[in-house]
Each structure stands twice: as C-alpha cells, then as structure tokens.
Scaffold this motif. Structure first.
Motif, short mmCIF file in Angstrom:
data_model
loop_
_atom_site.label_atom_id
_atom_site.label_comp_id
_atom_site.label_asym_id
_atom_site.label_seq_id
_atom_site.Cartn_x
_atom_site.Cartn_y
_atom_site.Cartn_z
N ASN A 169 0.82 -1.21 0.00
CA ASN A 169 0.00 0.00 0.00
C ASN A 169 0.86 1.26 0.00
O ASN A 169 0.35 2.36 0.23
N VAL A 170 2.15 1.11 -0.27
CA VAL A 170 3.06 2.26 -0.24
C VAL A 170 2.65 3.34 -1.25
O VAL A 170 2.63 4.53 -0.90
N PRO A 171 2.34 3.00 -2.52
CA PRO A 171 1.92 4.05 -3.45
C PRO A 171 0.72 4.85 -2.96
O PRO A 171 0.68 6.08 -3.11
N ALA A 172 -0.26 4.17 -2.37
CA ALA A 172 -1.43 4.88 -1.83
C ALA A 172 -1.01 5.81 -0.71
O ALA A 172 -1.53 6.94 -0.59
N LYS A 173 -0.08 5.36 0.12
CA LYS A 173 0.42 6.20 1.22
C LYS A 173 1.20 7.40 0.67
O LYS A 173 1.12 8.51 1.22
N VAL A 174 1.97 7.17 -0.39
CA VAL A 174 2.71 8.27 -1.02
C VAL A 174 1.75 9.33 -1.52
O VAL A 174 1.97 10.53 -1.35
N SER A 175 0.67 8.89 -2.15
CA SER A 175 -0.35 9.82 -2.65
C SER A 175 -0.89 10.68 -1.52
O SER A 175 -0.98 11.91 -1.65
#
Length: 323
Positions: A266-272
């Motif tokens: 879920n890192v990309p979602a967290k980056v967003s």
C-alpha cells in the motif's frame, strides 16, 4: 495472506496528488494563460472527485464485508483533526482567541476544512450520507447525487458569471465552501464509486468502452475549460465544478480498474496521501523564501513532498491516522 490491491489504482492516486500540487503552484502561468487555465480550471480538477469515487468504492466494500462504519469514520476524523492541528498556525490567530469573533473563526475553519483539507470533510460528510442511504435503491441514490451535483454546478457558474441581487447571498456564494462541500461534491462522487462497487461495473465494462468514454470526457473538459477562458471568466475564481467532471472522472477510475494490476503493497497509496497533505507547507515555505508561482515551484514542491513521504509513511506505522 496479504490483501491483493489494485496497483494501477494506487498509481493513479499518486498522479492525481501531483496534479493537485501542480494546480496549487499555478503551472504554465495559471489562469493567465490558455494552457494554464485549461489545466488549473480543467484537467487537474479531476483529482479530488476521483479520490471521492475511490472512497465511495472502498466504502461499499468496507460495509459489505461487515467492517464497522464507525471505525472508518473515526479514523477519517482523527486524520482530519491531526492535519488541521498541523495547519493550525495558518488559521488560528492567538491574538483573537479571546474574542468571540476569533473563536467563531476557528470553529468555521474546523467545519469547512483549511485549504486542501476540505477534502477530508467532504469524505466524512459524503460517507455519512451514503451510510444513511446504503439500503436505498440505486435509482434513488443516483437521482439524489445528480440533484446535489447540479446544485453545486449551478452555484459555481453563478459565482463566475452572475451577480446575485441580494448582497448577502452574493457574498456567500463567492466562498469556495458554498458549493465545494460534502453535500454537493463529496456525496455525488462517492455515490458513483459506491454504485460501481455495488453493481460490479468495473468487472463488466470493457476496455474499448472505457477508452471511448475517457477520450470523449477529456475532449468535453478541454472544450469547456477553453470556453470559460475565452469568455474571460474571472481569473481569480476557480472551477471546482464542471459539466464534464461527472463524465471524465468515472472514466479515469474505470481505466485503472480495467487494467487491473495485482499488488500487495500500500506504499503508493500512502505516497499519494503524503504528497496531498504535506505539499502546502512546502509551497508556503518556498513562497516565503522568494520563489514565484510557476513550473519551478511545482517541481520543487513535488520533489520535497516525495522526499517527505517516506518519513510520513514511517510515522503512520506508529500513528495510523497520519495517512
């Protein structure tokens, strides 16, 4: 076993967060040039509505899988209060806190959300409405969402092109929150995502249909934004609502769904989320240092936000509601 996520949907969220930064940095001259206007009052405006569609989509799955709505709401509320605390120096004046006007000003900010944090108010309020209407027939949901959006759209266009005869109403409608709120924007777009999940639209729509939908929606949005630019719409006022938004935004969401890419991180979602929530701090800092709005500011702020993202992600592992 790790939960399977849609990697392309999370990647889209990162792109949309960057679009928000570019909009706030007034790239390509902002509202003063045709291309800047068509981006800032056009294509970049898809970002938050698509976020709402995604929120509604996942909210349906949260409820259908038996998870607690109250926990969903409490987490969102804690996130909102955390970021409102971070940005409190920008809307709380200690010198006026002892007066009624000062206190009411803080209460108003908490109700509508500081700057970009209105999105969280929109999500929470839209979620409450959807939860109350979760058993309503789809036709009723869509009708209510359409009516709500059309009211917001009407207020938006009146704000730019029409002066209300009543001074109080005219003053009220000049505020962003008159139309851009949980009722007229949060609920309608979250309803779209909710209905898509309920009827499994993302599993039945075909790629050619999505592409036709996407190209048509993009053309309509570009035409609408260029028309507003040509009519010399007030450059100080932004278009949060557009006729083309409910057409283009579902297509963008569907595009990520029909090209499903399995992922477990879920890192990309967290980056967003990190880029979205932190970027105004870097904008304020850069402006204070003497930088001007424009492309260079956008590149700097995006870079700093991406650097800060891992730190916020690490913090969110200890304090879950940070992101």
């Amino acid at each position: 076993m790790p939960k399977v996520l849609n990697g392309n949907l999370d990647a889209l969220k990162v792109v949309l967060a960057i679009c928000v930064v570019a909009l706030h940095c007034k790239v390509f001259g902002g509202n003063d040039t045709a291309i800047g206007y068509m981006l800032g009052n056009g294509l970049f405006r898809v970002a938050v509505p698509v976020f709402f569609i995604i929120n509604g989509y996942y909210l349906f799955h949260t409820l259908s899988e038996g998870h607690s709505f109250s926990k969903w709401f409490q987490r969102g509320l804690c996130m909102y209060l955390f970021w409102m605390l971070i940005y409190s120096p920008f809307y709380v004046d200690p010198a006026t806190l002892g007066s009624l006007k000062g206190v009411l000003g803080v209460v108003k900010s908490l109700l509508i959300g500081y700057f970009h944090l209105w999105y969280l108010v929109g999500m929470l309020g839209g979620g409450l409405i959807l939860y109350a209407l979760r058993h309503a027939p789809t036709q009723r949901l869509i009708t209510l969402a359409l009516i709500a959006y059309l009211i917001g759209l009407t207020l938006q266009y009146m704000r730019v092109y029409y002066v209300l005869p009543n001074p109080f109403l005219q003053h009220f409608n000049q505020n962003d929150y008159a139309a851009r709120n949980f009722l007229f924007m949060g609920f309608p777009f979250m309803c779209l995502g909710f209905v898509f999940a309920k009827h499994k639209i993302t599993q039945t729509v075909t790629r050619p249909v999505v592409w036709i939908w996407l190209v048509s929606g993009t053309a309509l949005m570009l035409a609408e934004s260029y028309t507003n630019y040509s009519l010399r719409a007030n450059p100080q006022l932004y278009f949060d609502f557009m006729f083309s938004l409910p057409i283009l935004t579902p297509a963008l969401f569907m595009l990520a769904c029909v090209y499903f890419r399995a992922a477990t991180s879920n890192v990309p979602a967290k980056v967003s989320s990190a880029v979205y929530y932190i970027h105004p701090l870097f904008i304020v800092g850069a402006l204070a240092a003497g930088m001007a709005y424009g492309n260079l500011l956008a590149l700097l702020v995006i870079g700093l936000a991406l650097v800060a993202a891992p730190l916020l992600i690490a913090l969110s592992k200890r304090v879950r509601f940070v992101l």
